[in-house]
Write a protein that holds these residues in place. Structure first.
Motif, PDB file in Angstrom:
ATOM      1  N   THR A  23       8.577   3.424   0.855  1.00 45.57           N
ATOM      2  CA  THR A  23       7.831   4.186   1.860  1.00 45.57           C
ATOM      3  C   THR A  23       6.550   4.761   1.268  1.00 45.57           C
ATOM      4  O   THR A  23       5.497   4.772   1.923  1.00 45.57           O
ATOM      5  N   TRP A  24       6.623   5.225   0.026  1.00 41.39           N
ATOM      6  CA  TRP A  24       5.465   5.800  -0.667  1.00 41.39           C
ATOM      7  C   TRP A  24       4.365   4.767  -0.917  1.00 41.39           C
ATOM      8  O   TRP A  24       3.173   5.069  -0.786  1.00 41.39           O
ATOM      9  N   ALA A  25       4.754   3.547  -1.225  1.00 42.37           N
ATOM     10  CA  ALA A  25       3.800   2.524  -1.676  1.00 42.37           C
ATOM     11  C   ALA A  25       2.901   2.037  -0.543  1.00 42.37           C
ATOM     12  O   ALA A  25       3.280   2.029   0.624  1.00 42.37           O
ATOM     13  N   GLU A  26       1.699   1.610  -0.921  1.00 37.48           N
ATOM     14  CA  GLU A  26       0.772   0.941  -0.009  1.00 37.48           C
ATOM     15  C   GLU A  26       0.668  -0.546  -0.315  1.00 37.48           C
ATOM     16  O   GLU A  26       0.106  -1.311   0.466  1.00 37.48           O
ATOM     17  N   GLY A  27       1.209  -0.945  -1.451  1.00 43.05           N
ATOM     18  CA  GLY A  27       1.267  -2.343  -1.852  1.00 43.05           C
ATOM     19  C   GLY A  27       2.416  -2.534  -2.827  1.00 43.05           C
ATOM     20  O   GLY A  27       2.920  -1.562  -3.399  1.00 43.05           O
ATOM     21  N   MET A  28       2.840  -3.772  -3.002  1.00 40.83           N
ATOM     22  CA  MET A  28       3.955  -4.063  -3.902  1.00 40.83           C
ATOM     23  C   MET A  28       3.658  -5.286  -4.760  1.00 40.83           C
ATOM     24  O   MET A  28       2.849  -6.144  -4.398  1.00 40.83           O
TER      25      MET A  28
END
Length: 240
Positions: free
Chosen positions: A96-101
């Motif tokens: 949820t925190w991430a904007e990319g993986m």
């Protein structure tokens, strides 16, 4: 010549809209560093998929990003535990925190590992009103013990699409990975290293381009139409 809506009788005109360029180019841009979650697919002490993910994290930080690396040790199999398990909660919070993986997996028996798949399977398409992966960027990488292959990255691309992520065009596949990392787990200079640099640069650029308009990019006619129908049904029931 533009098609008139009268020529599309099966279209719900109220739910249909032409793309608005101002929504893409006039949006207020976020100032915080892009946030990236990195997953790897091996629990071995000398895990080359983890080494590749760690090298990627260093590059992303050098490019101006913020990174988190999830340790899958102790993550249960899906259906082996419930979603209240601490490792599941940790993984979902990071997603949820991430904007990319970045997904980095070994290739085993011509596929990604079970460790990699388990992590992805624990991330749902939605958590209440929150969609942890939709509209977020994704880079896929794999390491192999033998000759270069693309089976794992191809599989992860399918999963990225299923998770409604924006998977970047570039990817990395490191052959004979045991030759490409030193004793400290740092990647040696090589065309494989240069490709990982390329991939992280591209991931950063795509994330900067899309993170502020991700909700608009994945806004779908079909979902607007379904929501309008549900609202109409509720209004009709309330009127009875």
């Amino acid at each position: 010549m533009s098609e008139s809506l009268e020529a599309l009788p099966n279209l719900d005109a109220a739910s249909f809209a032409r793309p608005d360029p101002s929504r893409l180019f006039s949006v207020e841009r976020a100032a915080h560093p892009p946030r990236f979650l990195l997953l790897y697919g091996s629990l071995r002490a000398r895990s080359f998929s983890r080494f590749a993910a760690e090298e990627s994290a260093r590059l992303l930080r050098a490019l101006g990003g913020e990174t988190r690396l999830f340790d899958p040790t102790g993550l249960p199999l899906v259906d082996e535990a419930n979603e209240d398990h601490p490792k599941v909660q940790e993984l979902r919070a990071l997603a949820t925190w991430a904007e990319g993986m970045v997904w980095s997996s070994p290739e085993r028996h011509g596929a990604m590992t079970g460790v990699m798949k388990t992590q992805i399977d624990w991330i749902p398409l939605s958590l209440g009103a929150v969609r942890p992966t939709q509209g977020k960027t994704l880079a896929v990488m794999q390491v192999s013990g033998g000759s270069q292959s693309f089976n794992a990255v191809n599989q992860m691309r399918v999963l990225g699409r299923w998770m409604r992520m924006l998977t970047i065009p570039n990817q990395s596949s490191v052959a004979k990975a045991w030759q490409e990392f030193d004793e400290a787990g740092r990647m040696k200079p090589s065309p494989y290293y240069a490709r990982i640099v390329d991939v992280m640069e591209e991931l950063m650029k795509f994330t900067l381009l899309t993170r502020d308009v991700a909700d608009y990019l994945v806004d779908r006619y079909s979902e607007r139409h379904e929501a309008a129908e549900r609202l109409s049904t509720r209004v009709a029931q309330d009127a009875i």
